[in-house]
Design an enzyme around this catalytic site. Sequence first.
Site, mmCIF file in Angstrom:
data_model
loop_
_atom_site.group_PDB
_atom_site.id
_atom_site.type_symbol
_atom_site.label_atom_id
_atom_site.label_comp_id
_atom_site.label_asym_id
_atom_site.label_seq_id
_atom_site.Cartn_x
_atom_site.Cartn_y
_atom_site.Cartn_z
ATOM 1 N N SER A 16 0.870 -1.123 0.027
ATOM 2 C CA SER A 16 0.113 -0.036 0.001
ATOM 3 C C SER A 16 0.731 1.056 0.185
ATOM 4 O O SER A 16 1.573 1.477 1.009
ATOM 5 C CB SER A 16 -0.812 0.051 1.236
ATOM 6 O OG SER A 16 -1.329 1.335 1.263
ATOM 7 N N HIS A 41 -1.465 -1.476 -3.712
ATOM 8 C CA HIS A 41 -2.976 -1.210 -3.104
ATOM 9 C C HIS A 41 -2.925 0.347 -3.008
ATOM 10 O O HIS A 41 -1.932 1.043 -2.402
ATOM 11 C CB HIS A 41 -2.867 -1.859 -1.829
ATOM 12 C CG HIS A 41 -4.240 -1.858 -1.129
ATOM 13 N ND1 HIS A 41 -5.324 -2.707 -1.433
ATOM 14 C CD2 HIS A 41 -4.472 -0.914 -0.235
ATOM 15 C CE1 HIS A 41 -6.324 -1.971 -0.653
ATOM 16 N NE2 HIS A 41 -5.735 -1.118 0.213
ATOM 17 N N ASP A 43 -4.723 3.334 -1.557
ATOM 18 C CA ASP A 43 -5.924 3.814 -0.414
ATOM 19 C C ASP A 43 -6.421 5.055 -0.647
ATOM 20 O O ASP A 43 -5.785 6.147 -0.401
ATOM 21 C CB ASP A 43 -5.261 3.663 0.990
ATOM 22 C CG ASP A 43 -5.005 2.312 1.445
ATOM 23 O OD1 ASP A 43 -6.082 1.513 1.410
ATOM 24 O OD2 ASP A 43 -3.937 2.008 1.712
ATOM 25 N N MET A 45 -9.096 8.034 0.178
ATOM 26 C CA MET A 45 -9.733 8.438 1.203
ATOM 27 C C MET A 45 -10.227 9.884 1.127
ATOM 28 O O MET A 45 -9.815 10.619 0.457
ATOM 29 C CB MET A 45 -8.979 8.386 2.402
ATOM 30 C CG MET A 45 -8.231 7.167 2.727
ATOM 31 S SD MET A 45 -7.324 7.145 4.441
ATOM 32 C CE MET A 45 -6.428 5.634 4.445
ATOM 33 N N HIS A 74 -8.497 0.946 -3.196
ATOM 34 C CA HIS A 74 -9.322 0.642 -2.199
ATOM 35 C C HIS A 74 -10.374 1.884 -1.956
ATOM 36 O O HIS A 74 -9.756 2.803 -1.334
ATOM 37 C CB HIS A 74 -8.765 0.346 -1.014
ATOM 38 C CG HIS A 74 -9.472 0.091 0.326
ATOM 39 N ND1 HIS A 74 -8.750 0.276 1.515
ATOM 40 C CD2 HIS A 74 -10.713 0.304 0.642
ATOM 41 C CE1 HIS A 74 -9.721 -0.147 2.466
ATOM 42 N NE2 HIS A 74 -10.873 -0.009 2.003
ATOM 43 N N MET A 76 -12.056 4.267 -0.190
ATOM 44 C CA MET A 76 -12.766 4.621 1.133
ATOM 45 C C MET A 76 -13.379 6.049 1.107
ATOM 46 O O MET A 76 -13.156 7.159 1.530
ATOM 47 C CB MET A 76 -11.509 4.615 2.132
ATOM 48 C CG MET A 76 -11.298 3.224 2.583
ATOM 49 S SD MET A 76 -9.605 3.347 3.528
ATOM 50 C CE MET A 76 -8.650 3.488 2.181
ATOM 51 N N MET A 146 -11.457 -5.742 6.265
ATOM 52 C CA MET A 146 -10.866 -4.627 6.931
ATOM 53 C C MET A 146 -10.416 -5.293 8.453
ATOM 54 O O MET A 146 -11.418 -5.613 9.208
ATOM 55 C CB MET A 146 -11.593 -3.532 7.175
ATOM 56 C CG MET A 146 -11.712 -2.538 5.735
ATOM 57 S SD MET A 146 -10.265 -2.260 4.859
ATOM 58 C CE MET A 146 -9.236 -1.342 6.319
ATOM 59 N N ASP A 181 -6.644 -6.285 4.778
ATOM 60 C CA ASP A 181 -6.204 -4.975 4.809
ATOM 61 C C ASP A 181 -6.149 -4.400 6.441
ATOM 62 O O ASP A 181 -7.187 -4.267 7.010
ATOM 63 C CB ASP A 181 -6.658 -4.175 4.014
ATOM 64 C CG ASP A 181 -6.289 -2.649 3.852
ATOM 65 O OD1 ASP A 181 -5.223 -2.402 4.334
ATOM 66 O OD2 ASP A 181 -6.857 -1.814 3.165
HETATM 67 C C1 DX5 Z 1 -6.355 1.566 6.200
HETATM 68 C C2 DX5 Z 1 -5.853 1.331 4.837
HETATM 69 C C3 DX5 Z 1 -4.932 0.299 4.603
HETATM 70 C C4 DX5 Z 1 -3.343 0.866 5.404
HETATM 71 C C5 DX5 Z 1 -2.871 -0.181 5.908
HETATM 72 O O1 DX5 Z 1 -7.353 2.690 6.387
HETATM 73 O O2 DX5 Z 1 -6.890 0.857 4.148
HETATM 74 O O3 DX5 Z 1 -4.632 -0.127 3.528
HETATM 75 O O4 DX5 Z 1 -2.556 1.513 4.527
HETATM 76 O O5 DX5 Z 1 -1.673 0.046 6.805
HETATM 77 P P1 DX5 Z 1 -0.985 -0.795 7.561
HETATM 78 O O6 DX5 Z 1 -0.348 -1.872 6.608
HETATM 79 O O7 DX5 Z 1 0.091 0.204 8.185
HETATM 80 O O8 DX5 Z 1 -1.776 -1.372 8.757
HETATM 81 ZN ZN ZN Z 2 -6.664 -0.263 2.003
#
Ligand code: DX5
Ligand code: ZN
Length: 225
Positions: A16, A41, A43, A45, A74, A76, A146, A181
Amino acid sequence: MTSNPFASTAPQIAASILSADFAQLESEIDEVDRGGADFLHLDIMDGHFVPNISFGPAITAATRRSTAAFLDAHLMITDPVRYAPAFLKAGASALTFHVEVAKDPVAAAQELRQLRCKHVGITLNPATPVESIYPALDHVDHVLVMSVVPGFSGQKFMPEVLPKCEAIKKRLRPSQRLEIDGGIHADTIRLARDAGVDWFVVASAIFDQKDRAAAIATLRSRMRP
Ligand code: DX5
Ligand code: ZN
């Protein structure tokens, strides 16, 4: 890295980039590629569905310019269908939406497919009952469990989601994949593997380490019995 992780049934490590240095994104990607990560990956947000803002289509496009690898986005975000075309245009290979934002998860998955999203995933937060995704299972390619409350990297793994992984895995077809994740590191990856997980998302346990190749090699060695 691979452009199609569905082609293999072997466990895969998804790095990620949330924990990467965005000022040097290309070399960060190159390092995890050479270090043995299987795909990336992303993320996304929106500061609304989760209390953090990460990045959007522009960084997704920059990532695509840096690699031919599979980009697992992903989302979010509160309105995944609305923003899907922008992420697909930017080069995302897969889009994963949260069941918590979908009034009708089956319709959401179908709409993403109609937008020519080749790989559609559904995901659920730790507090969301596993049954909520069951009606959509026939309409997705992968399920993301998650194992932290989404929003930030570096959080503690929540082992209470492992029974959810086991329950979902039993319902998946051989062509579908189970992904996890949050909080995956050398001491938690085996627990997830034993619960049937195929794909492991890792941010801090790779990017916060000096030697990313060594970190990836350790993760791979620790997922085996
Ligand atoms: C969480 C994200 C994850 C995050 C994981 O909100 O969706 O993908 O980057 O981070 P680690 O591997 O540090 O828990
Ligand atoms: Zn993620």
